[in-house]
Design an enzyme around this catalytic site. Sequence first.
Site, short mmCIF file in Angstrom:
data_model
loop_
_atom_site.label_atom_id
_atom_site.label_comp_id
_atom_site.label_asym_id
_atom_site.label_seq_id
_atom_site.Cartn_x
_atom_site.Cartn_y
_atom_site.Cartn_z
NE ARG A 124 -34.47 17.10 -43.57
CZ ARG A 124 -35.46 16.74 -42.31
NH1 ARG A 124 -35.24 17.36 -41.08
NH2 ARG A 124 -36.19 16.05 -42.51
CG HIS A 218 -12.12 31.64 -27.51
ND1 HIS A 218 -10.95 31.28 -27.15
CD2 HIS A 218 -12.62 30.27 -27.94
CE1 HIS A 218 -10.76 30.02 -27.20
NE2 HIS A 218 -12.05 29.46 -27.66
NE ARG A 223 -11.39 28.66 -35.89
CZ ARG A 223 -10.93 27.19 -36.25
NH1 ARG A 223 -9.90 27.11 -36.92
NH2 ARG A 223 -11.90 26.27 -35.74
#
Length: 302
Positions: A124, A218, A223
């Site tokens: 933005r 975690h 991942r």
Amino acid sequence: MGLSPEQLAEISELRSQAQSTLRATAPGMEAHLYKPYQVLDHGFVRVVDYMGDDAAICQAARVSYGRGTKSVQNDDGLIRYLMRHWHSTPFEMCEVKLHVKLPVFVARQWIRHRTANVNEYSARYSILDREFYIPAPEHVAAQSEVNNQGRGSALEGEEAARVLELLKSDSTRAYDHYEEMISSDGQQGLARELARMNLPANIYTQWYWKVDLHNLFHFLRLRADAHAQYEIRVYAEEICKIVADWVPFAYGAFEEYRLGAETLSASALDCVRRMLKGEEVTKETSGMSAREWRELEAVLKG
């Protein structure tokens, strides 16, 4: 690597300044501090700051039952006990803040881990760079026939070349239009917050990501797993290397009891016990669904 000259200068200045402190430091992490490590074609991950070490985990754990027990168990053994029995709070005493540059579609996966503090580059206020993730040919793959959310074998020859050319040309065209829309040359120019909607999901963004060690583990368990999407897995694997140097005892326990371990359901555990007693257990006698049985077989075969 996708670092601006200003960012490189900042890193060089930070690494040239030695800071004296009374707080605990981890020599392994000090060696990584501020250094960028390249991931994918334009991405990177680097440590901006950290707090705590293996000793901080043990200190937090021992406050629960008193200093007098310290001689009973060394730090490595205590940390392995905590990890093995899912005592997560002591691991929350360590934190790390990372600066990550990554494709937007990877960021959307990453942000699903909602237990961190995140501040992302704002399109933005600023103009995004003309940098897109284009996969290497060996990572351009077909849809998996057995996994609805995964990829199968790599595309080859003309088909792979066609897909790569589409990715490159579409990315370039979208960014060209982005620049045209925000340009104030002879026109008012579209607001950046609106123009960004036309950019593809393979454009790069950046963020600062701060997380405690429990929640980082975690993230890494999911991942850094072999089944995770390649584009996020390579980030997790790079972070694993950093964490291994930061908290070697904790990371060793994480590898042993999380990353390299498997969780069995009550039914699966019952099947294993029956097998150990000499019983021949089949899919029909296991009491599990066909998919659960296949998953147990995969675990047992390794």
